[in-house]
Design a protein around this motif. Sequence first.
Motif, PDB file in Angstrom:
ATOM      1  N   GLN A 131     -55.344  51.355 -13.849  1.00  0.00           N
ATOM      2  CA  GLN A 131     -54.263  50.964 -14.270  1.00  0.00           C
ATOM      3  C   GLN A 131     -53.887  49.463 -13.802  1.00  0.00           C
ATOM      4  O   GLN A 131     -53.542  48.424 -14.288  1.00  0.00           O
ATOM      5  N   THR A 132     -54.041  49.484 -12.355  1.00  0.00           N
ATOM      6  CA  THR A 132     -53.777  48.214 -11.680  1.00  0.00           C
ATOM      7  C   THR A 132     -54.714  47.036 -12.031  1.00  0.00           C
ATOM      8  O   THR A 132     -54.392  46.082 -12.075  1.00  0.00           O
ATOM      9  N   MET A 133     -56.014  47.347 -12.125  1.00  0.00           N
ATOM     10  CA  MET A 133     -57.145  46.300 -12.519  1.00  0.00           C
ATOM     11  C   MET A 133     -56.731  45.926 -13.861  1.00  0.00           C
ATOM     12  O   MET A 133     -56.730  44.688 -14.160  1.00  0.00           O
ATOM     13  N   GLN A 134     -56.171  46.638 -14.872  1.00  0.00           N
ATOM     14  CA  GLN A 134     -55.942  46.302 -16.373  1.00  0.00           C
ATOM     15  C   GLN A 134     -54.565  45.085 -16.165  1.00  0.00           C
ATOM     16  O   GLN A 134     -54.522  44.219 -16.797  1.00  0.00           O
ATOM     17  N   GLN A 135     -53.610  45.606 -15.146  1.00  0.00           N
ATOM     18  CA  GLN A 135     -52.644  44.608 -15.024  1.00  0.00           C
ATOM     19  C   GLN A 135     -53.072  43.311 -14.408  1.00  0.00           C
ATOM     20  O   GLN A 135     -52.457  42.418 -14.778  1.00  0.00           O
ATOM     21  N   ALA A 136     -53.902  43.581 -13.449  1.00  0.00           N
ATOM     22  CA  ALA A 136     -54.881  42.118 -12.894  1.00  0.00           C
ATOM     23  C   ALA A 136     -55.271  41.274 -13.890  1.00  0.00           C
ATOM     24  O   ALA A 136     -55.044  40.065 -14.008  1.00  0.00           O
ATOM     25  N   VAL A 137     -55.867  42.011 -14.944  1.00  0.00           N
ATOM     26  CA  VAL A 137     -56.605  41.208 -16.173  1.00  0.00           C
ATOM     27  C   VAL A 137     -55.506  40.569 -16.991  1.00  0.00           C
ATOM     28  O   VAL A 137     -55.618  39.549 -17.391  1.00  0.00           O
ATOM     29  N   ASP A 138     -54.317  41.422 -17.383  1.00  0.00           N
ATOM     30  CA  ASP A 138     -53.448  40.756 -18.141  1.00  0.00           C
ATOM     31  C   ASP A 138     -52.672  39.632 -17.495  1.00  0.00           C
ATOM     32  O   ASP A 138     -52.362  38.832 -18.350  1.00  0.00           O
ATOM     33  N   PHE A 139     -52.441  39.742 -16.243  1.00  0.00           N
ATOM     34  CA  PHE A 139     -51.817  38.613 -15.612  1.00  0.00           C
ATOM     35  C   PHE A 139     -52.660  37.541 -15.567  1.00  0.00           C
ATOM     36  O   PHE A 139     -52.311  36.341 -15.650  1.00  0.00           O
ATOM     37  N   ALA A 140     -53.954  37.719 -15.243  1.00  0.00           N
ATOM     38  CA  ALA A 140     -55.042  36.421 -15.214  1.00  0.00           C
ATOM     39  C   ALA A 140     -54.996  36.003 -16.528  1.00  0.00           C
ATOM     40  O   ALA A 140     -55.050  34.580 -16.800  1.00  0.00           O
ATOM     41  N   ARG A 141     -55.147  36.574 -17.537  1.00  0.00           N
ATOM     42  CA  ARG A 141     -55.034  36.125 -19.172  1.00  0.00           C
ATOM     43  C   ARG A 141     -53.733  35.203 -19.210  1.00  0.00           C
ATOM     44  O   ARG A 141     -53.899  34.267 -20.046  1.00  0.00           O
ATOM     45  N   ALA A 142     -52.891  35.553 -18.688  1.00  0.00           N
ATOM     46  CA  ALA A 142     -51.375  34.798 -18.701  1.00  0.00           C
ATOM     47  C   ALA A 142     -51.579  33.469 -17.898  1.00  0.00           C
ATOM     48  O   ALA A 142     -50.613  32.777 -17.776  1.00  0.00           O
ATOM     49  N   HIS A 143     -52.534  33.307 -16.945  1.00  0.00           N
ATOM     50  CA  HIS A 143     -52.769  32.420 -16.018  1.00  0.00           C
ATOM     51  C   HIS A 143     -53.951  31.787 -15.918  1.00  0.00           C
ATOM     52  O   HIS A 143     -54.829  31.677 -14.971  1.00  0.00           O
TER      53      HIS A 143
END
Length: 109
Positions: free
Chosen positions: A27-39
């Motif tokens: 779940q934390t890795m997916q949050q990081a992916v989602d955050f990176a996609r927005a940045h």
Amino acid sequence: MLGLKSVSMSGWPLRKPLLEMEKKLTQTMQQAVDFARAHDNKLTRHPGGIWSGKEHPDLVGIDCYSLDDTYLRFRTTTIQGLVSRGAAEYSDWKEGPSGRFPVEVTLTM
């Protein structure tokens, strides 16, 4: 070729289908992916080993460990997990007293 498939040491094919890769992310890795996609598909390492967006104004010049949970940031182990699963790759490095270390990661998925 003899019909052999290229696989990584973990047994995964070198080019994992996106859906299979996302299933293997925590779940934390997916949050990081989602955050990176927005940045711009990137995360940057800040002092203290905390990873977040490149221009995160709240992380400039401060101790990242003193922040409360309202600031989205990720530990190095999360980033290492993304890289080991093929979801990201290190894209920038710096030299330090102990040698070379990554300071930027770019999504590959």
